[in-house]
Design a protein around this motif. Structure first.
Motif, PDB file in Angstrom:
ATOM      1  N   UNK A  96      13.208 -38.908   7.661  1.00  0.00           N
ATOM      2  CA  UNK A  96      12.813 -39.687   6.479  1.00  0.00           C
ATOM      3  C   UNK A  96      12.853 -38.797   5.251  1.00  0.00           C
ATOM      4  N   UNK A  97      12.884 -39.409   4.080  1.00  0.00           N
ATOM      5  CA  UNK A  97      12.870 -38.677   2.812  1.00  0.00           C
ATOM      6  C   UNK A  97      11.445 -38.634   2.284  1.00  0.00           C
ATOM      7  N   UNK A  98      10.568 -38.005   3.035  1.00  0.00           N
ATOM      8  CA  UNK A  98       9.169 -37.866   2.659  1.00  0.00           C
ATOM      9  C   UNK A  98       8.750 -36.410   2.791  1.00  0.00           C
ATOM     10  N   UNK A  99       7.704 -36.063   2.056  1.00  0.00           N
ATOM     11  CA  UNK A  99       7.113 -34.737   2.183  1.00  0.00           C
ATOM     12  C   UNK A  99       5.668 -34.948   2.638  1.00  0.00           C
ATOM     13  N   UNK A 105       0.612 -36.621  -6.399  1.00  0.00           N
ATOM     14  CA  UNK A 105       0.026 -37.595  -5.476  1.00  0.00           C
ATOM     15  C   UNK A 105      -1.108 -36.887  -4.765  1.00  0.00           C
ATOM     16  N   UNK A 106      -2.259 -37.521  -4.670  1.00  0.00           N
ATOM     17  CA  UNK A 106      -3.396 -36.898  -4.021  1.00  0.00           C
ATOM     18  C   UNK A 106      -4.265 -37.893  -3.295  1.00  0.00           C
ATOM     19  N   UNK A 107      -5.095 -37.376  -2.418  1.00  0.00           N
ATOM     20  CA  UNK A 107      -6.032 -38.212  -1.670  1.00  0.00           C
ATOM     21  C   UNK A 107      -7.285 -37.404  -1.381  1.00  0.00           C
ATOM     22  N   UNK A 166     -11.576 -30.908   9.304  1.00  0.00           N
ATOM     23  CA  UNK A 166     -10.666 -31.163  10.417  1.00  0.00           C
ATOM     24  C   UNK A 166      -9.237 -31.285   9.925  1.00  0.00           C
ATOM     25  N   UNK A 167      -8.376 -31.784  10.787  1.00  0.00           N
ATOM     26  CA  UNK A 167      -6.967 -31.948  10.440  1.00  0.00           C
ATOM     27  C   UNK A 167      -6.819 -33.209   9.590  1.00  0.00           C
ATOM     28  N   UNK A 168      -6.313 -33.045   8.376  1.00  0.00           N
ATOM     29  CA  UNK A 168      -6.119 -34.148   7.441  1.00  0.00           C
ATOM     30  C   UNK A 168      -4.687 -34.086   6.915  1.00  0.00           C
ATOM     31  N   UNK A 169      -4.074 -35.237   6.642  1.00  0.00           N
ATOM     32  CA  UNK A 169      -2.686 -35.253   6.182  1.00  0.00           C
ATOM     33  C   UNK A 169      -2.488 -36.306   5.102  1.00  0.00           C
ATOM     34  N   UNK A 170      -1.554 -36.018   4.194  1.00  0.00           N
ATOM     35  CA  UNK A 170      -1.080 -37.000   3.225  1.00  0.00           C
ATOM     36  C   UNK A 170       0.436 -36.910   3.190  1.00  0.00           C
ATOM     37  N   UNK A 171       1.078 -38.003   2.798  1.00  0.00           N
ATOM     38  CA  UNK A 171       2.536 -38.084   2.776  1.00  0.00           C
ATOM     39  C   UNK A 171       2.961 -38.893   1.558  1.00  0.00           C
ATOM     40  N   UNK A 172       4.072 -38.486   0.938  1.00  0.00           N
ATOM     41  CA  UNK A 172       4.609 -39.205  -0.214  1.00  0.00           C
ATOM     42  C   UNK A 172       6.135 -39.085  -0.202  1.00  0.00           C
ATOM     43  N   UNK A 173       6.795 -39.888  -1.014  1.00  0.00           N
ATOM     44  CA  UNK A 173       8.254 -39.859  -1.091  1.00  0.00           C
ATOM     45  C   UNK A 173       8.737 -38.516  -1.629  1.00  0.00           C
ATOM     46  N   UNK A 228      11.051 -28.566  -6.065  1.00  0.00           N
ATOM     47  CA  UNK A 228      10.242 -27.951  -5.025  1.00  0.00           C
ATOM     48  C   UNK A 228       8.820 -28.485  -5.089  1.00  0.00           C
ATOM     49  N   UNK A 229       8.310 -29.068  -4.009  1.00  0.00           N
ATOM     50  CA  UNK A 229       6.930 -29.551  -4.028  1.00  0.00           C
ATOM     51  C   UNK A 229       5.942 -28.387  -3.988  1.00  0.00           C
ATOM     52  N   UNK A 230       4.797 -28.583  -4.628  1.00  0.00           N
ATOM     53  CA  UNK A 230       3.691 -27.620  -4.522  1.00  0.00           C
ATOM     54  C   UNK A 230       2.514 -28.356  -3.896  1.00  0.00           C
ATOM     55  N   UNK A 231       1.693 -27.627  -3.171  1.00  0.00           N
ATOM     56  CA  UNK A 231       0.593 -28.204  -2.424  1.00  0.00           C
ATOM     57  C   UNK A 231      -0.710 -27.570  -2.886  1.00  0.00           C
ATOM     58  N   UNK A 232      -1.776 -28.384  -2.920  1.00  0.00           N
ATOM     59  CA  UNK A 232      -3.053 -27.901  -3.453  1.00  0.00           C
ATOM     60  C   UNK A 232      -4.213 -28.549  -2.694  1.00  0.00           C
TER      61      UNK A 232
END
Length: 71
Positions: free
Chosen positions: A20-23, A44-46, A52-59, A64-68
């Motif tokens: 898929x074309x998601x990150x 995009x945030x949540x 614990x283990x938590x995940x988010x996904x977006x198109x 280059x994506x950055x994560x925070x």
């Protein structure tokens, strides 16, 4: 060197799922926090209310994506 192979054949999920074309950001949190993915000028945030283990996904977008993690 560029390839003529279709991109769908380049990445194969070992579980048999389609590419898929998601990150996706997967966080291993010790307490609540906000997970964010920024691509270009779009963020995009949540809010995650537990550790614990938590995940988010977006198109996926160009760049280059950055994560925070914010607390």
């Amino acid at each position: 060197m560029p390839t003529t192979q279709p991109s769908a054949n380049l990445a194969v999920c070992k579980a048999g799922c389609p590419a898929t074309n998601e990150v996706e950001l997967v966080g291993f949190l010790t307490s609540a926090g906000r997970l964010e993915i920024t691509q270009g000028t779009t963020t995009y945030g949540a809010d995650k209310t537990a550790g614990g283990v938590q995940a988010i996904r977006t198109a996926l977008a160009v760049g280059t994506p950055t994560f925070r993690l914010k607390r």
